[in-house]
Design a protein around this motif. Structure first.
Motif, PDB file in Angstrom:
ATOM      1  N   ASP A 163       0.805  -1.225   0.000  1.00  0.00           N
ATOM      2  CA  ASP A 163       0.000   0.000   0.000  1.00  0.00           C
ATOM      3  C   ASP A 163       0.833   1.267   0.000  1.00  0.00           C
ATOM      4  O   ASP A 163       0.406   2.299  -0.507  1.00  0.00           O
ATOM      5  N   LYS A 164       2.020   1.196   0.588  1.00  0.00           N
ATOM      6  CA  LYS A 164       2.870   2.381   0.647  1.00  0.00           C
ATOM      7  C   LYS A 164       4.328   1.956   0.628  1.00  0.00           C
ATOM      8  O   LYS A 164       4.693   0.961   1.250  1.00  0.00           O
ATOM      9  N   ILE A 165       5.149   2.716  -0.078  1.00  0.00           N
ATOM     10  CA  ILE A 165       6.571   2.395  -0.151  1.00  0.00           C
ATOM     11  C   ILE A 165       7.369   3.687  -0.068  1.00  0.00           C
ATOM     12  O   ILE A 165       6.946   4.735  -0.575  1.00  0.00           O
ATOM     13  N   GLY A 166       8.501   3.625   0.625  1.00  0.00           N
ATOM     14  CA  GLY A 166       9.350   4.798   0.754  1.00  0.00           C
ATOM     15  C   GLY A 166      10.814   4.379   0.746  1.00  0.00           C
ATOM     16  O   GLY A 166      11.144   3.208   0.999  1.00  0.00           O
ATOM     17  N   PHE A 167      11.686   5.334   0.471  1.00  0.00           N
ATOM     18  CA  PHE A 167      13.113   5.057   0.352  1.00  0.00           C
ATOM     19  C   PHE A 167      13.881   5.948   1.326  1.00  0.00           C
ATOM     20  O   PHE A 167      13.619   7.146   1.424  1.00  0.00           O
TER      21      PHE A 167
ATOM     22  N   ALA B  79      25.494  -1.611   2.529  1.00  0.00           N
ATOM     23  CA  ALA B  79      24.201  -0.911   2.543  1.00  0.00           C
ATOM     24  C   ALA B  79      24.318   0.545   2.093  1.00  0.00           C
ATOM     25  O   ALA B  79      25.203   1.276   2.536  1.00  0.00           O
ATOM     26  N   GLN B  80      23.406   0.929   1.188  1.00  0.00           N
ATOM     27  CA  GLN B  80      23.314   2.312   0.714  1.00  0.00           C
ATOM     28  C   GLN B  80      21.934   2.921   0.983  1.00  0.00           C
ATOM     29  O   GLN B  80      21.826   4.115   1.221  1.00  0.00           O
ATOM     30  N   SER B  81      20.913   2.059   0.934  1.00  0.00           N
ATOM     31  CA  SER B  81      19.539   2.539   1.093  1.00  0.00           C
ATOM     32  C   SER B  81      18.703   1.514   1.859  1.00  0.00           C
ATOM     33  O   SER B  81      19.101   0.346   1.999  1.00  0.00           O
ATOM     34  N   ILE B  82      17.556   1.971   2.319  1.00  0.00           N
ATOM     35  CA  ILE B  82      16.570   1.066   2.921  1.00  0.00           C
ATOM     36  C   ILE B  82      15.220   1.363   2.280  1.00  0.00           C
ATOM     37  O   ILE B  82      14.796   2.524   2.215  1.00  0.00           O
ATOM     38  N   ILE B  83      14.576   0.320   1.805  1.00  0.00           N
ATOM     39  CA  ILE B  83      13.223   0.455   1.255  1.00  0.00           C
ATOM     40  C   ILE B  83      12.240   0.056   2.348  1.00  0.00           C
ATOM     41  O   ILE B  83      12.327  -1.039   2.910  1.00  0.00           O
TER      42      ILE B  83
ATOM     43  N   ARG C  18      11.923   7.713   8.546  1.00  0.00           N
ATOM     44  CA  ARG C  18      12.953   8.299   7.672  1.00  0.00           C
ATOM     45  C   ARG C  18      12.549   8.204   6.201  1.00  0.00           C
ATOM     46  O   ARG C  18      12.877   9.092   5.400  1.00  0.00           O
ATOM     47  N   ALA C  19      11.833   7.134   5.839  1.00  0.00           N
ATOM     48  CA  ALA C  19      11.449   6.907   4.441  1.00  0.00           C
ATOM     49  C   ALA C  19      10.185   7.651   4.030  1.00  0.00           C
ATOM     50  O   ALA C  19       9.741   7.529   2.879  1.00  0.00           O
ATOM     51  N   GLY C  20       9.589   8.402   4.947  1.00  0.00           N
ATOM     52  CA  GLY C  20       8.413   9.190   4.596  1.00  0.00           C
ATOM     53  C   GLY C  20       7.114   8.408   4.549  1.00  0.00           C
ATOM     54  O   GLY C  20       6.121   8.865   3.976  1.00  0.00           O
ATOM     55  N   ILE C  21       7.089   7.233   5.164  1.00  0.00           N
ATOM     56  CA  ILE C  21       5.847   6.447   5.221  1.00  0.00           C
ATOM     57  C   ILE C  21       4.824   7.151   6.101  1.00  0.00           C
ATOM     58  O   ILE C  21       3.627   7.187   5.827  1.00  0.00           O
TER      59      ILE C  21
ATOM     60  N   ILE D  19      21.840  -0.516  -3.328  1.00  0.00           N
ATOM     61  CA  ILE D  19      21.527   0.433  -4.408  1.00  0.00           C
ATOM     62  C   ILE D  19      21.312   1.823  -3.790  1.00  0.00           C
ATOM     63  O   ILE D  19      20.506   1.968  -2.857  1.00  0.00           O
ATOM     64  N   PRO D  20      22.005   2.854  -4.284  1.00  0.00           N
ATOM     65  CA  PRO D  20      21.918   4.192  -3.674  1.00  0.00           C
ATOM     66  C   PRO D  20      20.711   5.001  -4.162  1.00  0.00           C
ATOM     67  O   PRO D  20      20.843   5.965  -4.927  1.00  0.00           O
ATOM     68  N   PHE D  21      19.527   4.621  -3.712  1.00  0.00           N
ATOM     69  CA  PHE D  21      18.320   5.345  -4.107  1.00  0.00           C
ATOM     70  C   PHE D  21      18.309   6.753  -3.505  1.00  0.00           C
ATOM     71  O   PHE D  21      18.852   6.987  -2.418  1.00  0.00           O
ATOM     72  N   ILE D  22      17.661   7.677  -4.201  1.00  0.00           N
ATOM     73  CA  ILE D  22      17.478   9.034  -3.664  1.00  0.00           C
ATOM     74  C   ILE D  22      16.424   8.941  -2.557  1.00  0.00           C
ATOM     75  O   ILE D  22      15.308   8.450  -2.786  1.00  0.00           O
ATOM     76  N   PRO D  23      16.740   9.380  -1.337  1.00  0.00           N
ATOM     77  CA  PRO D  23      15.803   9.242  -0.217  1.00  0.00           C
ATOM     78  C   PRO D  23      14.552  10.104  -0.392  1.00  0.00           C
ATOM     79  O   PRO D  23      14.594  11.168  -1.004  1.00  0.00           O
ATOM     80  N   ASP D  24      13.443   9.615   0.159  1.00  0.00           N
ATOM     81  CA  ASP D  24      12.211  10.400   0.195  1.00  0.00           C
ATOM     82  C   ASP D  24      12.230  11.321   1.416  1.00  0.00           C
ATOM     83  O   ASP D  24      13.005  11.117   2.353  1.00  0.00           O
TER      84      ASP D  24
END
Length: 382
Positions: free
Chosen positions: A20-24, A67-71, A146-149, A176-181
């Motif tokens: 339902d919701k995803i953030g980086f 580690a670079q990102s967390i989904i 942190r991910a904006g959920i 993977i170095p995703f751009i954070p939300d």
């Protein structure tokens, strides 16, 4: 493929598989959380169920060195039960918290995250990942914040703009170095309804939880429940929703998106007396598929016995006497004695006195004395 394009594809795919919701978020150290956890440890506020050291819980690179990102993901669950069964004087019922109404969410979220993981690794062959749902080292709440959920509310829950706090959380660490939300702005403001409504004052201040006083934690313990909390638990068999129910952000929130999270009324609001007679096999067949079963039969049975005492259910005396006389577990025998004392019929009191003559366990004898003390205090009042 560009990282931003990959991120958008992951977002779109997540909707297809029931997220339902995803953030980086970045995989930087959770410095503020680290200090909070140290303070929590010093004050003795931890539940004891936490996994890993404070460092492992706040430093993602300890769990995945590259580690670079967390989904972070969130999946909504219902807050209201359709056709909820009502208890009667002959058949009193308990209640499981809303987060334990459907199929165990650990399995459901893990399966969704594994699909997401496979999708990512199909796109990026060198991708490294680590999945966690609730039982991992990282704080689901800190990652989701942190991910904006959503924002971390005073009720120690993540509150999303869309689904309130009625969401399950999980995460995946990746290289993977995703751009954070961007985080969601905290909008609790001056509201303190959850703090004032907490039955055991477990919410110490905004977002700080003393797990040792939290009913959700206490219902999962296996030992004798401290006396001060028994009247507070009432008929809760597992968990507590009070701080979510009073939250203005949850007003009118009730999502029935995922069939696996729909409550089975007879499981979510079980009759209490039959829970005393169930074998291990029957218990597992009835409750084994929900998250509230993770600690096994003993805590749930103990809580059911407390519930019958809470209702002063005279129709349960026969079952409680059988437990008192025959159950091999001291916690269950002792709690039954306490409950019989609360009910206080002549038959119940006589059964406690008779059982005391044969009982060897000191803690059980203490509970029997407490049970008899209810009768004495009632007699004094009369």
């Amino acid at each position: 493929m560009k990282i931003e394009d990959l991120k958008q594809e992951i977002i779109e795919y997540s909707k297809e598989i029931g997220i339902d919701k995803i953030g980086f978020a970045s995989a930087d150290v959770f410095s503020e959380l680290k200090e909070r956890l140290r303070r929590q440890q010093e004050l003795g506020y931890q539940s004891g169920f936490e996994k890993g050291s404070i460092e492992e819980r706040t430093e993602p690179k300890r769990l995945l060195p590259q580690a670079q990102s967390i989904i972070s993901i969130a999946i909504a669950y219902p807050s209201r039960m359709k056709d909820a069964p009502k208890g009667t004087k002959e058949n009193r019922r308990g209640i499981f918290c809303r987060a334990s109404w459907g199929v165990d969410y650990h399995h459901v979220l893990k399966e969704r995250l594994e699909k997401l993981e496979a999708f990512i690794k199909d796109k990026v062959a060198e991708a490294s990942t680590k999945i966690m749902v609730d039982t991992g080292e990282l704080s689901d709440r800190a990652v989701a914040e942190r991910a904006g959920i959503g924002f971390s509310g005073k009720n120690a829950s993540i509150i999303t703009p869309e689904f309130g706090s009625f969401v399950y959380l999980g995460e995946m660490i990746t290289n993977i170095p995703f751009i954070p939300d961007s985080p969601v702005e905290d909008s609790c403001g001056d509201c303190r309804k959850c703090l004032d409504a907490c039955p055991t004052t477990a919410l110490v201040d905004g977002g700080q939880l003393n797990a040792q006083r939290c009913i959700a934690f206490l219902t999962q313990t296996k030992d004798f429940l401290p006396e001060e909390f028994r009247s507070k638990i009432g008929n809760r068999v597992y968990g507590c929703d009070t701080c979510q129910q009073v939250c203005p952000k949850n007003k009118g929130i009730d999502f029935h998106i995922h069939p696996e999270f729909e409550p089975e009324p007879e499981v979510a609001k079980p009759k209490l007396k039959p829970m005393l007679r169930m074998s291990n096999r029957e218990f597992k067949e009835t409750f084994g598929h929900i998250s509230g079963f993770w600690r096994g039969k003993k805590p749930l049975q103990r809580n059911a016995i407390i519930g019958l005492g809470h209702f002063k259910d005279k129709t349960a005396v026969e079952e409680l006497i059988a437990v008192l006389q025959h159950d091999p577990r001291p916690v269950i025998r002792g709690t039954a004695a306490w409950s019989l004392g609360k009910i206080g019929t002549e038959e119940a009191i006589d059964a406690i006195k008779e059982a005391m003559e044969k009982e060897k366990d000191e803690q059980v004898l203490y509970e029997m004395e407490k049970g008899l003390a209810f009768q004495e205090s009632t007699s004094t009042l009369n």
